[in-house]
Design a protein around this motif. Structure first.
Motif, short mmCIF file in Angstrom:
data_model
loop_
_atom_site.label_atom_id
_atom_site.label_comp_id
_atom_site.label_asym_id
_atom_site.label_seq_id
_atom_site.Cartn_x
_atom_site.Cartn_y
_atom_site.Cartn_z
N ARG A 84 1.76 -0.98 8.17
CA ARG A 84 0.71 0.02 8.43
C ARG A 84 -0.64 -0.49 7.96
NH1 ARG A 84 -2.20 3.94 5.94
NH2 ARG A 84 -1.34 3.42 3.89
N LEU A 85 -0.70 -0.99 6.76
CA LEU A 85 -1.97 -1.41 6.19
C LEU A 85 -2.51 -2.66 6.88
CD1 LEU A 85 -1.23 -0.77 2.42
CD2 LEU A 85 -2.81 0.50 3.87
N GLN A 86 -1.63 -3.57 7.26
CA GLN A 86 -2.10 -4.77 7.97
C GLN A 86 -2.68 -4.40 9.33
OE1 GLN A 86 1.42 -7.27 7.87
NE2 GLN A 86 0.61 -8.47 6.16
N GLN A 87 -2.03 -3.47 10.02
CA GLN A 87 -2.55 -3.02 11.31
C GLN A 87 -3.90 -2.33 11.14
OE1 GLN A 87 -0.74 -3.14 14.76
NE2 GLN A 87 -2.95 -3.26 14.82
N LEU A 88 -3.98 -1.45 10.15
CA LEU A 88 -5.24 -0.74 9.89
C LEU A 88 -6.34 -1.72 9.50
CD1 LEU A 88 -6.81 1.90 9.48
CD2 LEU A 88 -5.89 1.98 7.16
N SER A 89 -6.02 -2.69 8.65
CA SER A 89 -7.02 -3.66 8.21
C SER A 89 -7.50 -4.52 9.37
CB SER A 89 -6.42 -4.55 7.11
OG SER A 89 -7.32 -5.56 6.74
N SER A 90 -6.59 -4.97 10.21
CA SER A 90 -6.96 -5.82 11.33
C SER A 90 -7.91 -5.10 12.29
CB SER A 90 -5.71 -6.28 12.08
OG SER A 90 -6.04 -6.98 13.25
N MET A 91 -7.58 -3.88 12.66
CA MET A 91 -8.40 -3.14 13.61
C MET A 91 -9.73 -2.70 12.98
SD MET A 91 -6.58 -3.20 16.36
CE MET A 91 -7.16 -1.94 17.47
N SER A 92 -9.69 -2.30 11.71
CA SER A 92 -10.93 -1.89 11.03
C SER A 92 -11.88 -3.06 10.89
CB SER A 92 -10.61 -1.30 9.65
OG SER A 92 -9.81 -0.15 9.75
N GLY A 93 -11.32 -4.25 10.66
CA GLY A 93 -12.17 -5.43 10.56
C GLY A 93 -12.92 -5.72 11.84
N ARG A 94 -12.32 -5.39 12.97
CA ARG A 94 -13.00 -5.61 14.25
C ARG A 94 -14.17 -4.64 14.41
NH1 ARG A 94 -8.43 -5.86 18.79
NH2 ARG A 94 -10.31 -6.10 20.07
N GLY A 556 -18.06 -0.85 6.87
CA GLY A 556 -17.72 -2.00 6.04
C GLY A 556 -16.84 -1.60 4.87
N SER A 557 -17.14 -0.45 4.27
CA SER A 557 -16.34 0.02 3.14
C SER A 557 -14.91 0.33 3.57
CB SER A 557 -16.99 1.26 2.52
OG SER A 557 -16.21 1.79 1.48
N SER A 563 -8.44 -3.78 3.77
CA SER A 563 -8.08 -5.16 3.47
C SER A 563 -7.52 -5.30 2.06
CB SER A 563 -9.30 -6.06 3.64
OG SER A 563 -9.00 -7.40 3.30
N TYR A 564 -8.19 -4.67 1.09
CA TYR A 564 -7.71 -4.75 -0.29
C TYR A 564 -6.33 -4.09 -0.43
CZ TYR A 564 -12.53 -5.97 -1.50
OH TYR A 564 -13.76 -6.58 -1.58
N ALA A 565 -6.17 -2.94 0.24
CA ALA A 565 -4.88 -2.24 0.17
C ALA A 565 -3.78 -3.09 0.79
CB ALA A 565 -4.98 -0.89 0.87
N ALA A 566 -4.09 -3.77 1.91
CA ALA A 566 -3.10 -4.62 2.56
C ALA A 566 -2.72 -5.79 1.67
CB ALA A 566 -3.63 -5.10 3.91
N ALA A 568 -2.85 -5.89 -1.62
CA ALA A 568 -2.04 -5.38 -2.74
C ALA A 568 -0.62 -5.10 -2.28
CB ALA A 568 -2.68 -4.12 -3.31
N GLN A 569 -0.49 -4.48 -1.10
CA GLN A 569 0.84 -4.17 -0.59
C GLN A 569 1.62 -5.44 -0.25
OE1 GLN A 569 2.20 -1.21 -0.67
NE2 GLN A 569 4.14 -1.99 0.14
N ALA A 570 0.92 -6.47 0.20
CA ALA A 570 1.59 -7.74 0.50
C ALA A 570 2.21 -8.32 -0.77
CB ALA A 570 0.60 -8.73 1.10
N THR A 571 1.51 -8.16 -1.89
CA THR A 571 2.06 -8.63 -3.16
C THR A 571 3.30 -7.84 -3.54
OG1 THR A 571 -0.13 -9.31 -3.92
CG2 THR A 571 1.56 -8.99 -5.61
N LEU A 572 3.24 -6.52 -3.37
CA LEU A 572 4.40 -5.67 -3.69
C LEU A 572 5.58 -6.01 -2.78
CD1 LEU A 572 2.63 -2.22 -4.20
CD2 LEU A 572 3.47 -3.80 -5.96
#
Length: 625
Positions: A84-94, A556-557, A563-566, A568-572
């Motif tokens: 979920r977070l990776q998808q959100l981060s990828s699209m938000s980055g665009r 940007g925020s 991105s930060y949440a993704a 952190a979750q990747a580490t978990l």
């Protein structure tokens, strides 16, 4: 002797199968989701020989996978959230790239446009400056339209992603249900089949979020993040996409189960699907609405200022920008004939958030489409008394029935429709409509400041007027008065006003006259150059420049937070995967040791059989003699 042969044969077969299991582990070291398998041995039932019991060798009781259900559950849960977070981060980055890059964002062209207005105010009669202002205005509106086009493309990508994900969910759910039927009891199931099912569950939860629960009998039930059953035993539900009830061009998810189609609340989905839906509602829609609000505010405030000026032909200025009206669309299930015509009543009160209007019991109510928070509604909706909500006025045509609902989008499409309304540079209203001049014979030190237009719609605005001071403390306007005067007071009439700098003397006069065609007066251009700093939004507390900066910062925020949440979750998720691998993963050193040990045992068992054969041959030889 037969006992020796039987014992050796049992050991030989057991060690052979154990070696096959070890080789199977080694072969699947890179297989995703594979759990290493382990062979359990036990002694065969001994044989009673009168004086006691003699062992009969060994046998394999189970070939089981080494797995920890808690560790598996952690991997499933963390994998769904990571997706979920990776998808959100990828699209938000665009979105962030679109808004922050100078080549695609609006901030640079916004500054260029107002710089051109400022340049015009310095040389109001210059054709080049007028043409440049028109060119910059067209470039700015084109950028608004391009950004809206990019937002539309991203929305289509979300729709395509939902459709593709729904198909993949259906495939995985069907295969999991089929495996549930084939596996039966988890205690007697093939380890490889259990691994395959677990991997499919991980893939399914990565799409929808949610959990997997083992039921009695060994079947795994899978539920989405919102608690909707995707797999129950051997039954699999089906996801599908359906048109949005208000916006048919937009897709929504629905669950088909037991002959019913249930629309899923996008706020409770997880996994990649949840990331897509969250991006659309929390980032894309909000960015689009705010960009539209800025476009709407630009057009509204600039048009108001432009209409208060005079162009080079001596005519009052009209609309500089074409502005689209807010959109109100009815729900597909509405039974009445009501239709809304919407317009902006108060730009300072418009926040850009979509609202749901509902007719019930003869009255209209409004709620925030995203949060459900109630909004204040006034008016009846009749042409002379429109509904007013969130700075928007709505007139109703037709008759509504109880339960009818409408989606009001105040600004979502404003960026698409913003366009320059004029093509002739001479139509730019750079001059003030009237000018005030002091009579040459005045004796006092008073000098008039630039004229300020208070009411551009006043029919007497451009009617010539004479202001005559009887003394330093009172004056007449076209013979009317006298009006008291104190230095610094504003002199006003017919929709205009000005202030005197200095002290007037008795008999001093000032004339107010309409600005002539072709004038180089820059009074209105100077005011237009400051429109971007005018606090026109949020109840008069936010300027247009502040809104542009705020939008870029907010996007940007949101992208950075995702991105930060993704990360952190990747580490978990990595920690959860490592914990599972420490239990279920294949260790080559351990398998090599097992193989060496089993190889030696196998050779020893073969030697037992060889010894039995030698003894048997010795016995046969003795009998022959």
């Amino acid at each position: 002797m037969a006992n020796i042969l039987s014992t050796g044969t049992s050991a030989l077969l057991a060690f052979q199968r154990a070696l096959s299991t070890v080789s199977h582990n080694v072969a699947n070291i890179n297989t995703p989701g594979y759990s290493r398998q382990q062979v359990d041995f036990e002694a065969r039932s001994p044989q009673f020989i009168g004086a006691g019991y003699v062992g009969r060798g060994t046998q394999i009781t189970d070939v089981r996978r080494v797995a920890d259900e808690l560790a598996n559950a952690r991997v499933i849960d963390s994998g769904g959230e990571l997706a979920r977070l990776q998808q959100l981060s990828s699209m938000s980055g665009r979105i962030d790239s679109l808004m922050s890059e100078s080549t695609t964002g609006v901030a640079g062209l916004w500054s260029n446009f107002f710089d051109s207005v400022s340049a015009l105010s310095s040389n109001a009669s210059a054709p080049a400056e007028r043409q440049n202002m028109l060119g910059q205005a067209n470039a700015l509106t084109t950028r608004f339209q391009q950004l809206q086009g990019q937002f539309d493309q991203l929305s289509k990508e979300v729709d395509s992603g939902l459709a593709a994900s729904a198909g993949e969910v259906n495939r995985l759910a069907s295969e999991i249900a089929a495996l549930n039927g084939r596996i039966g009891s988890a205690q007697t199931a093939a380890p490889d089949m259990l691994d395959r099912r677990d991997q499919m569950i991980r893939d399914l939860v990565a799409l929808t979020g949610g959990t997997a629960v083992q039921q009695d009998g060994g079947a795994m039930n899978v539920f989405s993040a919102g608690g909707q059953a995707l797999v129950v035993g051997v039954q699999a539900s089906q996801l599908t996409v359906i048109p949005d009830s208000y916006r048919p061009e937009r897709q929504q998810l629905a669950l088909q189960t037991q002959g019913q189609t249930i629309r899923l609340d996008e706020r409770v989905m997880g996994g990649r699907i949840g990331g897509l839906l969250e991006f659309r509602s929390q980032v894309l829609d909000q960015t689009q609405a705010e960009l539209g609000r800025i476009a709407l505010a630009l057009g509204t405030t600039f048009n108001a200022g432009h209409s208060a000026g005079v162009d080079q032909y001596g005519d009052m200025g009209g609309a500089f920008f074409n502005i689209p009206a807010p959109v109100a669309t009815g729900h597909a299930a509405n039974g009445g004939t009501a239709r809304f015509s919407a317009s902006v009543a108060d730009i300072a009160a418009v926040d850009g958030r979509n609202l749901v209007l509902q007719f019930q019991g003869g009255t209209w109510s409004a709620t925030d489409a995203l949060t459900g928070a109630a909004k204040t509604v006034t008016g009846s909706g009749a042409p002379g008394d429109p509904l007013r909500v969130g700075g928007i006025a709505l007139s109703i045509d037709g008759t509504a029935q109880d339960g009818d609902r409408f989606l009001l989008q105040p600004t979502a499409q404003a960026a698409r429709g913003l366009a320059v309304a004029i093509t002739d540079p001479g139509r730019i209203a750079a001059a003030a409509p009237v000018q005030v001049q002091a009579t040459l014979g005045n004796l006092g030190s008073a000098k008039p400041s630039a004229v300020r237009i208070v009411d551009a719609a006043n029919p007497a605005l451009r009617t010539p007027s004479t202001i005559e001071f009887l003394d330093a403390n009172q004056y007449l306007i076209d013979g009317d008065g006298p009006y008291p005067y104190t230095p610094g007071d504003t002199v006003s009439a017919n929709g205009w006003s000005f202030v005197l700098d200095g002290i007037p003397s008795a008999g001093d006069t000032f004339t107010m006259a309409a600005t002539a065609p072709g004038s180089s007066n820059n009074g209105n251009a100077a005011l237009l150059a400051g429109v971007d700093d005018r606090a026109a939004l949020n109840g008069g507390s936010l300027s247009l420049n502040g809104a542009i900066s705020g939008l870029t910062t907010a996007v940007g925020s949101a992208a950075r937070h995702a991105s930060y949440a993704a990360q952190a979750q990747a580490t978990l998720h990595e920690q959860a995967t490592t914990a599972r691998e420490s239990i279920s993963g294949v260790n080559l050193d351990e398998e090599a040791a097992n193989m060496l040990r089993l190889q030696q045992a196998y050779q020893a068992a073969a030697q037992i059989i060889s010894t039995a054969d030698t003894l048997f041959q010795s016995l046969l030889g003795a009998v022959r003699r």
